[in-house]
Design a protein around this motif. Structure first.
Motif, mmCIF file in Angstrom:
data_model
loop_
_atom_site.group_PDB
_atom_site.id
_atom_site.type_symbol
_atom_site.label_atom_id
_atom_site.label_comp_id
_atom_site.label_asym_id
_atom_site.label_seq_id
_atom_site.Cartn_x
_atom_site.Cartn_y
_atom_site.Cartn_z
ATOM 1 N N ARG B 36 42.293 45.157 32.487
ATOM 2 C CA ARG B 36 42.836 45.993 33.549
ATOM 3 C C ARG B 36 41.815 47.008 34.018
ATOM 4 O O ARG B 36 41.910 47.553 35.101
ATOM 5 C CB ARG B 36 44.072 46.745 33.040
ATOM 6 N N LEU B 37 40.860 47.328 33.149
ATOM 7 C CA LEU B 37 39.836 48.314 33.482
ATOM 8 C C LEU B 37 38.478 47.643 33.469
ATOM 9 O O LEU B 37 38.321 46.576 32.900
ATOM 10 C CB LEU B 37 39.870 49.449 32.455
ATOM 11 N N ASN B 38 37.502 48.293 34.077
ATOM 12 C CA ASN B 38 36.190 47.652 34.154
ATOM 13 C C ASN B 38 35.280 47.998 32.983
ATOM 14 O O ASN B 38 34.157 47.560 32.922
ATOM 15 C CB ASN B 38 35.495 48.007 35.472
ATOM 16 N N LEU B 77 38.578 41.677 36.676
ATOM 17 C CA LEU B 77 39.271 42.965 36.608
ATOM 18 C C LEU B 77 40.671 42.741 37.163
ATOM 19 O O LEU B 77 40.842 42.422 38.337
ATOM 20 C CB LEU B 77 38.525 43.991 37.453
ATOM 21 N N GLY B 78 41.660 42.857 36.310
ATOM 22 C CA GLY B 78 43.016 42.619 36.787
ATOM 23 C C GLY B 78 43.999 42.642 35.638
ATOM 24 O O GLY B 78 43.612 42.710 34.470
ATOM 25 N N GLU B 79 45.277 42.577 35.967
ATOM 26 C CA GLU B 79 46.288 42.688 34.937
ATOM 27 C C GLU B 79 47.031 41.368 34.770
ATOM 28 O O GLU B 79 47.446 40.750 35.740
ATOM 29 C CB GLU B 79 47.272 43.800 35.314
ATOM 30 N N ARG B 93 48.974 39.591 37.817
ATOM 31 C CA ARG B 93 49.901 40.410 38.572
ATOM 32 C C ARG B 93 49.882 40.072 40.058
ATOM 33 O O ARG B 93 50.873 40.233 40.760
ATOM 34 C CB ARG B 93 49.510 41.866 38.390
#
Lengths: 436, 436
Positions: B36-38, B77-79, B93
């Motif tokens: 979720r974070l870079n 980068l993503g959820e 997501r």
């Protein structure tokens, strides 16, 4: 008979305010510094925070720490709402009234959108740590998004960067972005080819770096172009929308828009009701006091004072620092104030860095560029930082970056966990919307 | 006939995920890390960001940089929204479906408010950079406010700090806050006397550091008490309001409340529909895969695996790192996977720092405390950081702090200029309201 202790108030903990406080170290008065923030910021390097080279903590220092040695100086964190020059008082935002015997206003400047305040949301300027982090997050997030898209057409506007304003900040930003976006593979972005990044530096006037000799402006332009930056001169911006910059001819699609096009003085000055210039700066007397109020001084970006050639002094750190020192010395001892003191600016030179081992400098008429100008720029900036800690950290970071080409502070901070804001999530969504 | 390239997906760029990716450096498969974070965050030092000793950039590194040498590994980068274990796919997501052949879930944990999610707003935990900055801002702002009040009674609740949870994070936070708040004058707060700071470490159980041998927990308690921290044992918290912590007996008035009382596994695990323990961790097989799905592995804080004594392995970085390495090696080569592999944790010791030259350590049964434990703690933590840059920066900062007693990163960042949030202004107002 002893009179009540004299009280000197300084508004602003920037270069001017800190220099004033330092010059007051042997004063017989009580001194108070008021600032909206708790830290002094070394603004000339703020663009390196925005481009992930330095941490905010490397170029900022708590005001309390800086003046801690002097027990006479008190620090107040708060915002001044207005000045009452006839009563020698100022009013804080929380209603508190603070009386003063002498007041030094070192309130700085903010970005000037020339009547288009709505542009500020899409084209942030860079005055505070918060501004710089906002730019950094947008920049990194757009590269992340671009990396995830396979269609190079869709990547195009994500990898487009528009910097508005060709002064030192604009030039330094354009150069730094060219190094980040043009070196994507070095930073682990495998889909982003260096040639995909399009960086525009847009200037309304006929040249960049117009405070510098013309030959250096020309040199800087060539250096930028060699790095892939498109420099558009005589190109005023006519409108800015969320994902578009409109020029006189045509428009550029991007969400990466940075404003570096002009500043205006703090609006607190308006409450003085004295003569101001077009940028809101107050026209000051030769001793930097204001007409009719010899105990109120204005210094730095807030003051309009002309040099020998009749030109207003530029909004630069050395001007603010020299003025702070001058005013501090002038008012340090009660009753000893010179009646016809006159501030004279000593111009030690101007310099701007364009990128890795590239800079331009004009030191007392001596013009040079390239590696030597860059080394000198680096040396002077490291020395000008406040305190051993910040000097060491910036120095180590620069050495590391020079040899590795890496930018160490590539953080997109998760603000979604934050109590009052969801910048990160919104930014994510915004970028997706624009590219839906 | 060549089959389609095998695809290994790792969810999470923490200690477990990065260790897995590193162990896969010679794999024959394609690898994707999703976070979720870079950035990877060195969480054991996050409390030092919250207490203004380190910058976020010192203990974080972009995931892309860490795994950049391996062209096989892709970063997204993503959820992740859910896992479909029967179809060997996961859904992002944004709707994207990603298929996998093997999946490693290193999704970590979040703070557990045991059904009182509403407490989170007043008693933030510390899992992300954003959390730590929030704590830092509150801490510094409360000291600024206290400094401005002349009435020592009004200052009282501003200078009260409550840390809930006596594990390593709580102990380290309490010690660090004692050093900041108890050294106000060193940091330029002239009105704040060291004895005014009241720091409470509140633990529901009968002892602190319950993962450590009992004698070390006792030692840590004594060290904290000597620093002025009040350690309350057997004291469950019954309620938390904006400016008050309710205990079984009595209450404490303050807005400085920090939650370090327990964690629960990522809620993404719930989408697997397999057996979980009370903290939401998935009960894994000896080879860390989950029952019925031999190609899905769970590691780190998300996994429930017992040690030789039948106790679940603790949620610590070394466990996650060793498990990541184990799973990475297990699945690196197709067809070569051992059928009865079994993860065994090698406990190299536990340690917690309490303050300046004070720490406790238990290294393979050897217990010690004081300066040597602290020096060892410092040495191991500097070495464990990822990359030369972070190691150098943290080392320099610690040396500087050791000799000067100063904390360099005392920044309250102005978020009022921020597009979507006004944390700074709200925080200011909140504090004023509470103390109106």
């Amino acid at each position: 008979m002893e009179s009540k202790k004299r009280h000197i108030v300084i508004i602003g903990g920037g270069f001017g305010g800190i220099a004033t406080a330092k010059a007051l170290k042997n004063t017989d008065a009580d001194v108070t510094i008021i600032d909206r923030l708790n830290h002094h910021l070394f603004q000339p390097l703020l663009y390196q925070v925005a481009t992930a080279e330095l941490s905010p903590g490397d170029i900022a220092a708590p005001i309390r720490s800086i003046i801690n040695k002097n027990p006479r100086i008190k620090v107040i964190l708060g915002e001044v709402e207005k000045i009452n020059p006839d009563k020698n008082t100022l009013q804080m935002r929380n209603g508190q009234i603070i009386p003063f015997d002498q007041l030094v206003m070192a309130t700085g400047a903010q970005y000037n959108y020339f009547g288009h305040e709505e542009w500020a949301e899409y084209a942030p300027g860079m005055k505070s740590v918060s501004d710089a982090l906002k730019v950094r997050e947008k920049l990194l997030m757009s590269m992340e998004q671009a990396e995830g898209l396979d269609d190079s057409n869709k990547r195009k506007s994500l990898l487009t960067y528009v910097i508005i304003g060709g002064g030192p900040t604009g030039v330094e930003m354009a150069g730094a972005i060219a190094e980040v976006a043009g070196n994507g593979t070095k930073h682990g972005y495998r889909n982003i080819k260096p040639e995909e990044a399009r960086i525009y530096l847009i200037e309304a006037g006929p040249r960049i770096l117009n405070a510098f000799p013309e030959s250096l402006g020309e040199k800087a332009k060539k250096m930028l172009e060699k790095m892939g930056v498109k420099v558009l001169l005589n190109t005023p911006v006519t409108n800015i929308e969320k994902n578009k910059v409109y020029l006189k001819v045509g428009s550029i699609e991007t969400i990466n828009i940075i404003w570096a096009a002009g500043i205006k003085a703090s609006s607190l000055l308006d409450t003085l009701k004295v003569e101001q210039d077009r940028s809101g700066r107050v026209i000051v007397e030769p001793d930097l006091s204001i007409p009719q109020y010899p105990d109120i001084f204005i210094i730095g970006d807030s003051a309009h004072r002309v040099d020998k050639k009749g030109m207003p002094l530029p909004a630069l750190a050395p001007v603010a620092t020299q003025q702070g020192k001058f005013v501090g010395n002038l008012i340090a001892k009660e009753g000893k104030r010179k009646t016809n003191a006159k501030f004279v600016y000593t111009d030690k030179g101007t310099m701007a860095t364009i990128g890795r081992a590239k800079a331009v400098a004009d030191i007392r008429g001596l013009k040079f560029s390239g590696f030597f100008a860059w080394a000198l720029w680096s040396f002077i900036h490291v020395l000008s930082l406040i305190g051993f800690r910040n000097r060491t950290r910036v120095f180590v970071e620069w050495i590391w970056n020079y040899f590795t080409y890496k930018r160490g502070v590539r953080l997109i901070t998760d603000r979604s966990g934050c109590m009052h804001c969801t910048t990160y999530e919104k930014l994510h969504k915004e970028l997706l919307e624009v590219h839906a």
